[in-house]
Design an enzyme around this catalytic site. Structure first.
Site, PDB file in Angstrom:
ATOM      1  CB  SER A   1      36.188  46.436  36.135  1.00  0.00           C
ATOM      2  OG  SER A   1      36.088  45.366  35.171  1.00  0.00           O
TER       3      SER A   1
ATOM      4  CG  ASP B   1      38.817  42.850  32.998  1.00  0.00           C
ATOM      5  OD1 ASP B   1      39.526  41.892  33.488  1.00  0.00           O
ATOM      6  OD2 ASP B   1      37.980  43.349  33.480  1.00  0.00           O
TER       7      ASP B   1
ATOM      8  CG  ASP C   1      38.963  43.420  37.627  1.00  0.00           C
ATOM      9  OD1 ASP C   1      38.794  43.572  36.303  1.00  0.00           O
ATOM     10  OD2 ASP C   1      37.916  43.302  38.474  1.00  0.00           O
TER      11      ASP C   1
ATOM     12  CG  ASP D   1      36.243  41.068  36.327  1.00  0.00           C
ATOM     13  OD1 ASP D   1      37.008  41.431  35.233  1.00  0.00           O
ATOM     14  OD2 ASP D   1      35.272  41.428  37.048  1.00  0.00           O
TER      15      ASP D   1
END
Length: 548
Positions: free
Chosen positions: A135, A288, A290, A292
């Site tokens: 992340s 961010d 990734d 999510d």
């Protein structure tokens, strides 16, 4: 142990990381062991059982393979990976081990996002999914997140079971890894283009038309996987007035242009805001690595900027859904217990049920799964910038939210309003609730002991009044009891256990919990008071006064 590991250094994939580390940090890798939890594993690169390397990844993969083979006759799995160091390499190692065990693997041929992984598991109806990402953690981190057949992160019980399979394998250097090239080729499948197309279709159906306006948007992916999918979604929705921060939309596992690739941090927006000033843009959006989580900043006609907090964004999205969509009867909003009062009270004002769950989107996914036939999912969020507007994904999904907030801003712009105006309307309707996440770090060997002692002290003795605010009730999620101060009655809390204390006032709440990854006590406030900053400081002083 160290001598044994050094024999495998050259083939570990992490020799260059290890060589650049301090002696102390190197030694810690041999003294600890990566623990598999509800978020899978996350750690730093290096040698030893406590670091990410070829051998700890092989052990993880073999444990997951054994678990899946014991649970199903013909298991299958989707594997996605982001742009971090060694993400692709780890994906291929895991694929080789799983396919050699006879497990069907759908392997992405290029980096993907976390929401796409959740969707792909559901679309392909696989047994599980793996996302290789850390992340928004720093560049020398990576991680493996494991998802169940419903596209949600594993629950507590399943995680414990998978962890046992991994732990049963023992030393990562002594595994029996039997790679079978014939089985690898037979059981490895490319992700079909139809998965991507179906995901895009779900989002365009969710958003509908974005009205024409003179809204200008600046977008940064913070060097992550948000490009090309975010621009592609906007293109499908015929929204063209978006400018990319080119430097930050370059894939870069070192996240070179930011201190932290985290939309919670104001500094992450600096380059994008400068570009917005140059273009006289209105809305600045960041995702961010990734994709999510997302955050945004609004720039007014005078060039002033307003950074929206995570709970404020949640409340704004609820307001949009209430005002501009057809809200079914018995609609439900799901939020974590630290996600603030603003969105909760707005939803309740409009007769929408609000369900509160523990921190972590896996708990939100579980609550979605447990909705009965009479209930309709409307929205879910956490104050840490994670949102979900449609449950075709079962994790937080910034790819849904970016076009949604663009649509809302376009509607408001055509009405002569801004997002900040909409936030003020919420305040007028339900109260001037403000949120503030705070924390205190406790360094050294005694740090964890100090945190535990502080939590124990609070559990034993919370006064009737804190910072001039009358305490109505105290919720202890370790004992799962809610104690009402006035009549000293108790009732049960029907959530899983967690080391969290929440103190309720007429004006809102404060909550405390130890961090799961750092020697830090996290502290959340959500209050409707006139002198918010002073009250916040007074509460902080009450909680931490003896530790200063």
């Amino acid at each position: 142990m160290k001598d044994n590991w050094m024999k495998y250094k050259d083939d570990s994939l992490v020799a260059s990381f290890y060589d650049s580390q301090t002696t102390t940090f190197q030694e810690q890798g041999f003294e600890t062991e990566l623990a598999f939890g509800t978020a899978g594993i996350r750690g730093q690169f290096g040698l030893g059982p406590g670091r990410l390397n070829r051998y700890t990844i092989q052990r993880l993969a073999l444990g997951i393979a054994n678990y899946l083979k014991d649970k199903e006759d013909n298991p299958s799995i989707v594997i996605h990976y982001d742009i971090r160091h060694l993400s692709s390499e780890f994906a291929h190692i895991i694929t080789q081990i799983l396919t050699s065990k006879g497990i069907k693997v759908y392997l992405a041929d290029v980096y993907k996002t976390t929401p796409q992984l959740s969707f792909a598991v559901r679309y392909l109806q696989t047994s599980a999914g793996i996302m290789i990402t850390a992340s928004h953690n720093p560049k020398d981190y990576n991680g493996i997140k494991v998802y169940g057949a419903d596209g949600a992160q594993l629950d507590e019980d399943t995680s414990l079971e998978v962890a046992q399979y991994i732990n049963n394998l023992g030393n990562p250097l002594e595994l029996n890894i039997d790679l079978n090239q014939e089985l690898i080729e037979k059981n490895t499948f490319d992700l079909q283009e139809a998965v991507y197309d179906s995901y895009i279709n779900e989002i365009t159906n969710l958003i509908g038309d974005i009205p024409q306006s003179d809204l200008k948007v600046v977008y940064t992916s913070l060097h992550g996987t948000g490009v090309p999918i975010i621009p592609d979604v906007l293109k499908h929705l015929n929204f063209q007035n978006v400018s990319l921060v080119e430097l930050q939309c370059e894939l870069d596992p070192n996240f070179s242009s930011v201190k932290s690739a985290n939309p919670e941090e104001r500094e992450a927006f600096d380059l994008a805001i400068q570009q917005a000033h140059d273009l006289e843009a209105n809305l600045i959006i960041a995702t961010d690595p990734d994709v999510d989580r997302m955050g945004f900043v609004e720039r007014d006609t005078n060039g002033q900027t307003y950074y929206f907090g995570g709970s404020e964004i949640g409340a704004l999205l609820i307001k949009y859904l209430l005002e501009y969509t057809n809200v079914p009867n018995h609609s439900v909003v799901i939020q974590s217990i630290v996600s603030g009062e603003l969105g909760k009270r707005l939803a309740q004002q409009h007769e929408v049920t609000v369900k509160e769950v523990l921190i972590g989107f896996k708990h939100i996914a579980k609550a979605i799964r447990e909705l009965d036939d009479t209930e309709s999912f409307l929205f879910a969020y956490e104050e840490s910038y994670g949102y979900l507007a449609d449950d075709f994904v079962r994790d937080k999904d910034a790819i849904q939210i970016v076009p949604l907030i663009i649509k809302y801003t376009s509607i408001l712009k055509n009405e002569g309003k801004t997002l900040h105006d909409a936030l003020k309307e919420i305040h007028r309707e339900v109260g001037q609730y403000r949120d503030k996440p705070m924390s205190k770090v406790f360094e050294g060997r005694e740090g964890q002991q100090q945190i535990n002692a502080l939590m124990d002290k609070l559990r034993r003795n919370i006064p009737d009044v804190i910072a001039g605010l009358k305490v109505i009730a105290v919720e202890d999620y370790e004992t799962l009891k809610r104690n009402y101060k006035e009549d000293n009655t108790e009732e049960a809390i029907s959530l899983p256990q967690a080391n969290v204390i929440r103190i309720l006032f007429k004006e809102g709440f404060i909550a405390l919990r130890p961090s799961g990854t750092e020697p830090k006590l996290k502290f959340y406030l959500s209050l409707n008071v006139d002198n918010f900053e002073q009250v916040s400081q007074d509460i902080y002083n009450y909680i931490f006064g003896d530790t200063e």
